[in-house]
Motif scaffolding. Structure first.
Motif, PDB file in Angstrom:
ATOM      1  N   CYS A 103     -66.528   7.351  47.509  1.00 13.61           N
ATOM      2  CA  CYS A 103     -65.133   7.668  47.207  1.00 13.61           C
ATOM      3  C   CYS A 103     -64.243   7.210  48.357  1.00 13.61           C
ATOM      4  O   CYS A 103     -64.708   7.018  49.483  1.00 13.61           O
ATOM      5  N   VAL A 128     -59.410   2.360  41.123  1.00 14.51           N
ATOM      6  CA  VAL A 128     -57.957   2.412  41.296  1.00 14.51           C
ATOM      7  C   VAL A 128     -57.369   1.123  40.739  1.00 14.51           C
ATOM      8  O   VAL A 128     -57.706   0.027  41.192  1.00 14.51           O
ATOM      9  N   ASN A 161     -56.283  12.765  49.798  1.00 16.35           N
ATOM     10  CA  ASN A 161     -56.420  12.158  48.471  1.00 16.35           C
ATOM     11  C   ASN A 161     -57.762  11.451  48.387  1.00 16.35           C
ATOM     12  O   ASN A 161     -58.182  10.786  49.345  1.00 16.35           O
ATOM     13  N   PHE A 163     -60.328   9.100  45.611  1.00 15.74           N
ATOM     14  CA  PHE A 163     -60.551   8.428  44.328  1.00 15.74           C
ATOM     15  C   PHE A 163     -62.039   8.134  44.140  1.00 15.74           C
ATOM     16  O   PHE A 163     -62.727   7.735  45.091  1.00 15.74           O
ATOM     17  N   ARG A 170     -67.743  12.581  40.954  1.00 11.82           N
ATOM     18  CA  ARG A 170     -66.489  13.298  41.236  1.00 11.82           C
ATOM     19  C   ARG A 170     -66.639  14.784  40.951  1.00 11.82           C
ATOM     20  O   ARG A 170     -66.200  15.631  41.751  1.00 11.82           O
ATOM     21  N   SER A 187     -56.424  18.259  41.006  1.00 18.33           N
ATOM     22  CA  SER A 187     -56.360  16.839  40.660  1.00 18.33           C
ATOM     23  C   SER A 187     -55.152  16.606  39.769  1.00 18.33           C
ATOM     24  O   SER A 187     -54.677  17.512  39.083  1.00 18.33           O
ATOM     25  N   ASN A 192     -59.353  11.371  40.323  1.00 20.98           N
ATOM     26  CA  ASN A 192     -59.042  11.721  41.709  1.00 20.98           C
ATOM     27  C   ASN A 192     -59.313  13.182  42.008  1.00 20.98           C
ATOM     28  O   ASN A 192     -59.538  14.005  41.109  1.00 20.98           O
ATOM     29  N   GLU A 194     -57.488  16.047  44.847  1.00 15.52           N
ATOM     30  CA  GLU A 194     -56.448  16.265  45.838  1.00 15.52           C
ATOM     31  C   GLU A 194     -56.750  17.564  46.573  1.00 15.52           C
ATOM     32  O   GLU A 194     -57.033  18.584  45.943  1.00 15.52           O
TER      33      GLU A 194
END
Length: 276
Positions: A103, A128, A161, A163, A170, A187, A192, A194
């Motif tokens: 990530c 991304v 942050n 990704f 994830r 998120s 993603n 956060e």
């Protein structure tokens, strides 16, 4: 007459359509709300400068809840009125966890994004693309060593942050971060994560803004679609969720509006503010 005196709104997949724009109709509804004395407040995971200029420049858009509530900014006075930032030690502990996963990692700090060049130059490898790719490139400065930078500049870290290109990975990472219980994990996008200071969220940021301008939370309406909007929807007197929002978020909404591609925020303002 409506009791709502402030309307807060998430940006991506809420106020903004799929092209990251707003329609002329939505713009006119926002301006009319301001003319009626209603505060229009972007409440976003973004830093302030990443809020679209066409929104920042609407006369009367004064306040913004940024970085999921980590920073509340007064544009008119050019000052920060509330912060809830991550300490350096917590950031490094979170980095230690994330290093086990494929990530990206970057931070928002004092209104600027910073990302290691090894990620910045290879964002496509982490899923991304499209509008998000442009946003990341426009708002992050590439660095060779993010940990070293943080050691030298430890203050003002608003958000981490992350990704992922693998959604199972994830989810595993998300669960580990939650179980660690040293930060707030949310998120805004399906790929993603956060991470904010524990107790930091859009609802907390809105609460402090409301106190600053003399409003109760019963006088606040908030519109959102994703996980990082959850606490905001719960905190306000009128919680609005987009038709395109997450199902669990729609379950706690006071009102489900049209999609972000159908002027859903404008529709909610018309129904709950203008027609109330």
């Amino acid at each position: 007459m409506s009791k709502i005196k402030l309307v807060a709104m998430d940006l991506d997949n809420t106020l903004l359509d799929s092209e990251k724009q707003i329609s002329k109709h939505t713009e006119e509804v926002l301006k009319e709300a301001i003319r009626r004395g209603v505060y229009i407040v972007p409440a976003t995971g973004r830093i302030f400068k990443a809020i679209p200029e066409f929104l920042r420049d609407i006369p009367g858009v004064r306040y913004a809840v940024c970085c999921n509530g980590a920073t509340v900014y007064d544009q008119k006075e050019d000052k920060i009125i509330y912060t809830n930032h991550l300490p350096k030690e917590t950031v490094f502990s979170l980095f230690d966890i994330l290093e086990k996963y494929h990530c990206t990692r970057d931070i928002y700090q004092n209104g600027q994004g910073y990302m290691e060049r090894c990620y910045f130059d290879h964002l496509a490898e982490y899923g991304v693309s499209d509008h998000v790719l442009k946003l990341v490139r426009d708002t992050r400065l590439p660095l060779d060593d993010l940990r070293k930078y943080i050691e030298e500049h430890p203050l003002g870290i608003e958000k981490i942050n992350v990704f992922f290109d693998d959604m199972e990975e994830r989810e595993t990472a998300r669960q580990e971060l939650i179980e660690k219980n040293i930060a707030s994990v949310s998120s805004s996008l399906e790929n993603n994560i956060e991470i904010n200071q524990i107790g930091c969220d859009k609802g907390d940021g809105l609460l402090h803004l409301a106190e600053q301008i003399g409003l109760s939370m019963d006088e606040v309406m908030a519109c959102g679609d994703a996980g990082n909007d959850t606490m905001m929807i719960k905190a306000v007197g009128t919680g609005v969720v987009m038709e395109n929002g997450q199902p669990d978020l729609k379950e706690i909404a006071d009102f489900v509006t049209k999609t972000n591609n159908e002027d859903g925020v404008a529709y909610a303002i018309e129904k709950l503010v203008f027609e109330a």
